[in-house]
Structure formats: C-alpha cells, structure tokens
Design a protein around this motif. Structure first.
Motif, short mmCIF file in Angstrom:
data_model
loop_
_atom_site.label_atom_id
_atom_site.label_comp_id
_atom_site.label_asym_id
_atom_site.label_seq_id
_atom_site.Cartn_x
_atom_site.Cartn_y
_atom_site.Cartn_z
N ALA A 14 0.83 -1.20 0.00
CA ALA A 14 0.00 0.00 0.00
C ALA A 14 0.87 1.26 0.00
CB ALA A 14 -0.93 -0.01 1.21
N TYR A 15 1.98 1.21 0.74
CA TYR A 15 2.90 2.34 0.75
C TYR A 15 3.51 2.53 -0.64
CZ TYR A 15 7.31 4.83 1.37
OH TYR A 15 8.37 5.70 1.23
N ARG A 16 3.96 1.44 -1.26
CA ARG A 16 4.56 1.53 -2.59
C ARG A 16 3.57 2.08 -3.61
NH1 ARG A 16 9.35 2.68 -2.29
NH2 ARG A 16 10.29 1.59 -0.53
N ALA A 17 2.31 1.70 -3.48
CA ALA A 17 1.28 2.21 -4.38
C ALA A 17 1.10 3.72 -4.18
CB ALA A 17 -0.04 1.48 -4.15
N ALA A 18 1.14 4.17 -2.92
CA ALA A 18 1.01 5.61 -2.63
C ALA A 18 2.20 6.37 -3.20
CB ALA A 18 0.90 5.84 -1.13
N VAL A 19 3.41 5.80 -3.08
CA VAL A 19 4.60 6.44 -3.64
C VAL A 19 4.50 6.54 -5.16
CG1 VAL A 19 7.09 6.16 -4.01
CG2 VAL A 19 6.12 5.80 -1.73
N ALA A 20 4.05 5.46 -5.80
CA ALA A 20 3.92 5.46 -7.25
C ALA A 20 2.92 6.51 -7.72
CB ALA A 20 3.51 4.07 -7.74
N ARG A 21 1.79 6.63 -7.01
CA ARG A 21 0.81 7.66 -7.37
C ARG A 21 1.40 9.05 -7.22
NH1 ARG A 21 -2.67 4.42 -4.32
NH2 ARG A 21 -2.48 5.88 -2.57
N ALA A 22 2.14 9.25 -6.14
CA ALA A 22 2.73 10.57 -5.89
C ALA A 22 3.71 10.95 -6.99
CB ALA A 22 3.41 10.58 -4.53
N PHE A 23 4.63 10.04 -7.32
CA PHE A 23 5.61 10.33 -8.37
C PHE A 23 4.95 10.46 -9.74
CE2 PHE A 23 9.21 8.32 -5.73
CZ PHE A 23 9.68 9.57 -5.34
N GLY A 24 3.87 9.73 -9.95
CA GLY A 24 3.24 9.73 -11.26
C GLY A 24 2.28 10.87 -11.51
N THR A 25 1.66 11.41 -10.45
CA THR A 25 0.54 12.34 -10.68
C THR A 25 0.60 13.63 -9.89
OG1 THR A 25 -0.84 11.36 -8.93
CG2 THR A 25 -0.96 10.33 -11.11
N VAL A 26 1.52 13.78 -8.95
CA VAL A 26 1.50 14.95 -8.06
C VAL A 26 2.74 15.82 -8.32
CG1 VAL A 26 1.42 15.71 -5.65
CG2 VAL A 26 0.26 13.59 -6.34
N PRO A 27 2.56 17.07 -8.71
CA PRO A 27 3.69 17.92 -9.12
C PRO A 27 4.82 17.99 -8.11
CG PRO A 27 1.62 18.97 -9.71
CD PRO A 27 1.26 17.76 -8.92
N GLU A 35 14.74 17.06 -10.00
CA GLU A 35 15.86 17.64 -9.25
C GLU A 35 16.98 16.63 -9.05
OE1 GLU A 35 14.05 19.01 -5.69
OE2 GLU A 35 13.02 20.70 -6.65
N ALA A 36 16.62 15.36 -8.87
CA ALA A 36 17.63 14.32 -8.66
C ALA A 36 18.26 13.86 -9.97
CB ALA A 36 17.01 13.13 -7.94
N GLY A 37 17.59 14.11 -11.08
CA GLY A 37 18.08 13.64 -12.37
C GLY A 37 17.99 12.15 -12.52
N ALA A 38 17.17 11.51 -11.72
CA ALA A 38 17.02 10.06 -11.76
C ALA A 38 15.76 9.67 -11.02
CB ALA A 38 18.24 9.37 -11.12
N ARG A 39 15.32 8.43 -11.24
CA ARG A 39 14.16 7.92 -10.50
C ARG A 39 14.55 7.70 -9.04
NH1 ARG A 39 10.15 5.54 -13.81
NH2 ARG A 39 9.54 4.17 -12.09
N ARG A 40 13.65 8.02 -8.16
CA ARG A 40 13.85 7.79 -6.73
C ARG A 40 12.96 6.64 -6.28
NH1 ARG A 40 15.91 12.38 -3.58
NH2 ARG A 40 15.15 11.12 -1.85
N GLU A 41 13.47 5.84 -5.37
CA GLU A 41 12.65 4.75 -4.82
C GLU A 41 11.66 5.30 -3.81
OE1 GLU A 41 13.11 0.51 -2.39
OE2 GLU A 41 14.88 1.58 -3.14
N ASP A 42 12.12 6.26 -3.00
CA ASP A 42 11.27 6.91 -2.00
C ASP A 42 11.41 8.42 -2.15
OD1 ASP A 42 10.36 4.57 -0.25
OD2 ASP A 42 12.53 4.32 -0.19
N PRO A 43 10.35 9.15 -1.84
CA PRO A 43 10.48 10.60 -1.90
C PRO A 43 11.39 11.12 -0.79
CG PRO A 43 8.35 9.98 -0.98
CD PRO A 43 9.01 8.71 -1.44
N ALA A 44 12.00 12.26 -1.02
CA ALA A 44 12.77 12.90 0.04
C ALA A 44 11.81 13.31 1.15
CB ALA A 44 13.48 14.13 -0.51
N PRO A 45 12.23 13.19 2.42
CA PRO A 45 11.34 13.58 3.52
C PRO A 45 10.92 15.05 3.41
CG PRO A 45 13.23 12.34 4.33
CD PRO A 45 13.51 12.64 2.89
N THR A 46 9.67 15.29 3.70
CA THR A 46 9.14 16.65 3.73
C THR A 46 8.73 16.99 5.15
OG1 THR A 46 8.28 16.46 1.47
CG2 THR A 46 7.35 18.20 2.86
N PRO A 47 9.33 18.00 5.77
CA PRO A 47 8.92 18.38 7.12
C PRO A 47 7.47 18.85 7.13
CG PRO A 47 11.02 19.38 6.55
CD PRO A 47 10.46 18.81 5.28
#
Length: 273
Positions: A14-27, A35-47
C-alpha cells in the motif's frame, strides 16, 4: 482488535502504491525526480512544517488545487477520526461526539454518532453566542463523548459528569512509558487517548488494555529512518502526503504490538530491547 487482518507485506504494498501515485501524478513529488536527475525509490522527507508552503503542489494533476474553492487542506475525513477513536477501545460510536476545536467544522456525523464542535477558549468568534450554543448542546446531550487537547478540556466550563473524556495527544507529546495511561495524563480521568497532528490529522490511538499507541495502519504508513519516522497517508489524495517528517519525533520508532500484532509507535529504546 483481534483478527485485524494486518499484513506487513500488504502494508508495504500500500505504501509503494502511494509512492507510485505521488511520483506519477503529483507535481511536488514529480519535481523530486527532476531535481535528482534520476528515479527515486522513495520521496525525500518533507517536514510537516513545510506543507502549507508547498500545498498547491500536493494536489494531483487531474484534480488541481483551486484556492478560492478549497476547504483547508488539513481537515481530513470523519472516518479517520472514528477509526482512531476505535483504536482506543474507549469509543464504539454509540455516544454523540463533541470535539473541542478553534474553528467550526461542517461535519454532521462521525460514523453513526452525531458530531458537534465546542469552540475552545482561544477560538476567535464574532458572536459569543456561537461558543455558548456549543456548550449548551454538550450539557444537554445524553452520555456525550468529549474530545480535545488536555489543556482545552481543562479550560472548559463545567461539563456533564457523565461525559466520556477523550484526550487528543500530539505526536510530539507521546511519552516514553507505555504504561503512562495508567497513572496520569489528565486530572479528569480521561477514558482514551487519540494521536493527532495538526497537518496529518488523526493517526491512531492508545489502546486502553495493552497501553500501546496503535497506528491506524489501514490509512497511515510509518517508515523508520535514522532521523525518525516518516508518515504517509495511504488514502489521502487531496492533498497527497507521502514521506512526511514531524519535528520532535526523533525518539519515536515503529514497532509491533505483542498482543495484537499490529503497528505501534513506541521509542527506539523499546524497539532495541
């Protein structure tokens, strides 16, 4: 809580699905790849303290943020509150629920129960009658449940002795003693404790029998990092919140309840032992 159906594998999926949706659809998250110039497995932490600043970028491309039409992004859903309350073992939805807040909220029900707002002492109101009406409804209710921060509950005028008191605990205030619920959180003998963050919403509750702080794993994923836990709201889309850090929680860790087998928030020391 027995027979909860928790699966570590399904939780991670479920977490991986949420990450995929975020990278695929959320600016906001799509920009992390750029910014990383590459695919990330996990997003950078956001405070969590940055969320208001980047709010417009947290909405999916197909349902963008429209400032003039949007409700505040942090209201959440009644079901999130109800499920957190149920995790305490102190609320089953049979009582009308009164929540102490600084602003009114356009909810009518939480599950089967009627929902009401009681304005806190520091709420700004144009008409004092607005606050008085909430207090009158609380006093008139039969066996109400009353939810609020410990300080808010202490500041309220006398309320019915039959009220079931439920304390809202900030993540940063989670104690290091798993048995603290037995000996002092609030002088008015609270019946239950739910875990809350002003931006992430209701995340779980302290089970009154086992004393552990249970995560609402159906809606919330917690990923452990050296700097502390990162929170992902699995079902929230607008805004999308993935990999959120909360200042002041570096001492917390995600563990498993020995009695229920489901995720709990505990301390690093407890996990290590």
């Amino acid at each position: 809580m027995a027979g909860s159906g928790f699966s570590e594998r399904a939780w991670e999926q479920a977490y991986r699905a949420a990450v995929a949706r975020a990278f695929g659809t959320v600016p906001y998250y799509r920009e992390m790849w750029a910014e990383a110039g590459a695919r990330r497995e996990d997003p950078a932490p956001t405070p969590v303290t940055r969320l208001q600043e980047v709010l417009a970028g947290l909405y999916p491309l197909g349902a963008p943020y429209e400032r003039r039409r949007e409700e505040p992004g942090w209201i959440g859903e009644p079901a999130e509150l109800l499920e957190a309350l149920r995790l305490t073992g102190a609320y089953r939805g049979e009582r009308p629920l009164f929540e102490v807040r600084r602003a009114l909220l356009d909810w009518r029900r939480v599950g089967r129960a009627r929902y009401h707002v009681v304005l806190s002492a520091d709420a700004e109101v144009a008409d004092p009658e607005t606050r008085a009406a909430g207090l009158r409804a609380l006093r008139a209710a039969r066996e109400p449940a009353l939810l609020g921060d410990a300080g808010q509950l202490a500041e309220l005028p006398d309320h019915p002795g039959r009220a079931r008191l439920l304390v809202r605990l900030p993540l940063t205030d989670l104690d290091t003693d798993e048995h603290a619920h037995e000996h002092a959180t609030h002088e008015r003998d609270a019946h239950g404790h739910v875990v809350h963050d002003a931006r992430l919403g209701y995340l779980g509750g302290r089970d009154r029998d086992c004393g552990q702080v249970h995560v609402n794993w159906r809606r919330v994923h917690v990923r452990q990092t050296p700097a502390g836990p990162l929170f992902t709201l699995l079902r929230r889309r607008r805004p999308t919140l993935v990999g959120i850090s909360v200042p002041g929680t570096a001492h917390l860790a995600v563990g498993r309840c020995g009695r229920h087998g489901t995720p709990v928030l505990t301390t690093r020391e407890a996990v290590a032992s």
